[in-house]
Design a protein around this motif. Sequence first.
Motif, PDB file in Angstrom:
ATOM      1  N   LEU A 107      39.473 -41.632  74.937  1.00 27.63           N
ATOM      2  CA  LEU A 107      40.050 -40.307  74.811  1.00 27.63           C
ATOM      3  C   LEU A 107      41.436 -40.482  74.209  1.00 27.63           C
ATOM      4  O   LEU A 107      42.214 -41.320  74.661  1.00 27.63           O
ATOM      5  N   GLY A 108      41.733 -39.741  73.159  1.00 27.81           N
ATOM      6  CA  GLY A 108      43.004 -39.897  72.465  1.00 27.81           C
ATOM      7  C   GLY A 108      44.179 -39.379  73.264  1.00 27.81           C
ATOM      8  O   GLY A 108      44.032 -38.492  74.112  1.00 27.81           O
ATOM      9  N   ARG A 109      45.327 -39.925  72.969  1.00 28.00           N
ATOM     10  CA  ARG A 109      46.562 -39.498  73.647  1.00 28.00           C
ATOM     11  C   ARG A 109      47.241 -38.342  72.915  1.00 28.00           C
ATOM     12  O   ARG A 109      48.184 -37.764  73.422  1.00 28.00           O
ATOM     13  N   THR A 110      46.780 -38.029  71.726  1.00 28.32           N
ATOM     14  CA  THR A 110      47.379 -36.951  70.934  1.00 28.32           C
ATOM     15  C   THR A 110      47.079 -35.601  71.571  1.00 28.32           C
ATOM     16  O   THR A 110      45.938 -35.297  71.910  1.00 28.32           O
ATOM     17  N   ASP A 111      48.110 -34.793  71.711  1.00 26.05           N
ATOM     18  CA  ASP A 111      47.943 -33.425  72.209  1.00 26.05           C
ATOM     19  C   ASP A 111      47.486 -32.561  71.032  1.00 26.05           C
ATOM     20  O   ASP A 111      48.220 -32.432  70.048  1.00 26.05           O
ATOM     21  N   PRO A 112      46.279 -31.978  71.108  1.00 25.68           N
ATOM     22  CA  PRO A 112      45.770 -31.180  69.979  1.00 25.68           C
ATOM     23  C   PRO A 112      46.627 -29.965  69.628  1.00 25.68           C
ATOM     24  O   PRO A 112      46.534 -29.446  68.530  1.00 25.68           O
ATOM     25  N   THR A 113      47.495 -29.527  70.540  1.00 28.50           N
ATOM     26  CA  THR A 113      48.315 -28.345  70.286  1.00 28.50           C
ATOM     27  C   THR A 113      49.123 -28.499  69.000  1.00 28.50           C
ATOM     28  O   THR A 113      49.198 -27.583  68.182  1.00 28.50           O
ATOM     29  N   GLY A 114      49.707 -29.662  68.800  1.00 26.13           N
ATOM     30  CA  GLY A 114      50.501 -29.897  67.594  1.00 26.13           C
ATOM     31  C   GLY A 114      49.670 -29.843  66.328  1.00 26.13           C
ATOM     32  O   GLY A 114      50.156 -29.427  65.270  1.00 26.13           O
ATOM     33  N   LEU A 115      48.409 -30.269  66.420  1.00 29.71           N
ATOM     34  CA  LEU A 115      47.531 -30.196  65.247  1.00 29.71           C
ATOM     35  C   LEU A 115      47.298 -28.754  64.834  1.00 29.71           C
ATOM     36  O   LEU A 115      47.324 -28.424  63.651  1.00 29.71           O
ATOM     37  N   TRP A 116      47.054 -27.885  65.824  1.00 28.49           N
ATOM     38  CA  TRP A 116      46.828 -26.472  65.501  1.00 28.49           C
ATOM     39  C   TRP A 116      48.051 -25.884  64.812  1.00 28.49           C
ATOM     40  O   TRP A 116      47.930 -25.172  63.817  1.00 28.49           O
ATOM     41  N   VAL A 117      49.224 -26.198  65.341  1.00 23.85           N
ATOM     42  CA  VAL A 117      50.462 -25.676  64.753  1.00 23.85           C
ATOM     43  C   VAL A 117      50.619 -26.171  63.318  1.00 23.85           C
ATOM     44  O   VAL A 117      50.901 -25.394  62.405  1.00 23.85           O
ATOM     45  N   SER A 118      50.401 -27.481  63.092  1.00 16.60           N
ATOM     46  CA  SER A 118      50.577 -28.024  61.744  1.00 16.60           C
ATOM     47  C   SER A 118      49.546 -27.473  60.758  1.00 16.60           C
ATOM     48  O   SER A 118      49.800 -27.410  59.559  1.00 16.60           O
ATOM     49  N   LEU A 119      48.376 -27.065  61.256  1.00 17.35           N
ATOM     50  CA  LEU A 119      47.352 -26.468  60.401  1.00 17.35           C
ATOM     51  C   LEU A 119      47.564 -24.965  60.226  1.00 17.35           C
ATOM     52  O   LEU A 119      46.853 -24.315  59.466  1.00 17.35           O
ATOM     53  N   GLY A 120      48.536 -24.407  60.967  1.00 15.13           N
ATOM     54  CA  GLY A 120      48.816 -22.977  60.883  1.00 15.13           C
ATOM     55  C   GLY A 120      47.725 -22.123  61.504  1.00 15.13           C
ATOM     56  O   GLY A 120      47.514 -20.983  61.090  1.00 15.13           O
ATOM     57  N   LEU A 121      47.055 -22.654  62.512  1.00 17.16           N
ATOM     58  CA  LEU A 121      45.947 -21.949  63.153  1.00 17.16           C
ATOM     59  C   LEU A 121      46.248 -21.706  64.620  1.00 17.16           C
ATOM     60  O   LEU A 121      46.986 -22.476  65.244  1.00 17.16           O
ATOM     61  N   PRO A 122      45.660 -20.650  65.195  1.00 14.93           N
ATOM     62  CA  PRO A 122      45.835 -20.447  66.633  1.00 14.93           C
ATOM     63  C   PRO A 122      45.131 -21.550  67.419  1.00 14.93           C
ATOM     64  O   PRO A 122      44.102 -22.071  66.993  1.00 14.93           O
ATOM     65  N   ALA A 123      45.710 -21.926  68.538  1.00 16.36           N
ATOM     66  CA  ALA A 123      45.154 -23.007  69.363  1.00 16.36           C
ATOM     67  C   ALA A 123      43.781 -22.629  69.908  1.00 16.36           C
ATOM     68  O   ALA A 123      43.506 -21.466  70.210  1.00 16.36           O
TER      69      ALA A 123
END
Length: 137
Positions: A107-123
């Motif tokens: 299981l990755g340690r990356t918080d997906p929240t930041g990915l949504w923000v960087s993609l400009g999409l709602p979480a």
Amino acid sequence: MISQVDEALCLLIAPHLPEGTVVRLDPPKPTWQTETRVSSVDLFLFALHGAGPETGAVRANRCELSYLVTAQADKVRDEHTLLDRSLRILLGTEFLMVGDQQARMALGRTDPTGLWVSLGLPARAAFVVTVTGEYRD
């Protein structure tokens, strides 16, 4: 290696999903809220890092691939069920067979929240899985 890991992940997850559900290698899209929903689990490769004594991705023989795992269905509850099934099978599998070698999964340690923000999409509900394996000729 990337294509083989993609295929191995799809083959691992697909048999554990409800009939008619597909596993896709698609990035999150702004149209996910309005497009016709096909029940799916989506794997989006968003990062590749070296995973060895020499940490540069170009020099390392071992690489860590990070996938964002999301689901689409008609109802949020159904999306959560798809994510739960995917998470259970991935957590229950320490090694992924990629060709003739074993690649470690976690299981990755990356918080997906930041990915949504960087993609400009709602979480949305999602998790990250990493696959670490060796590049071979």
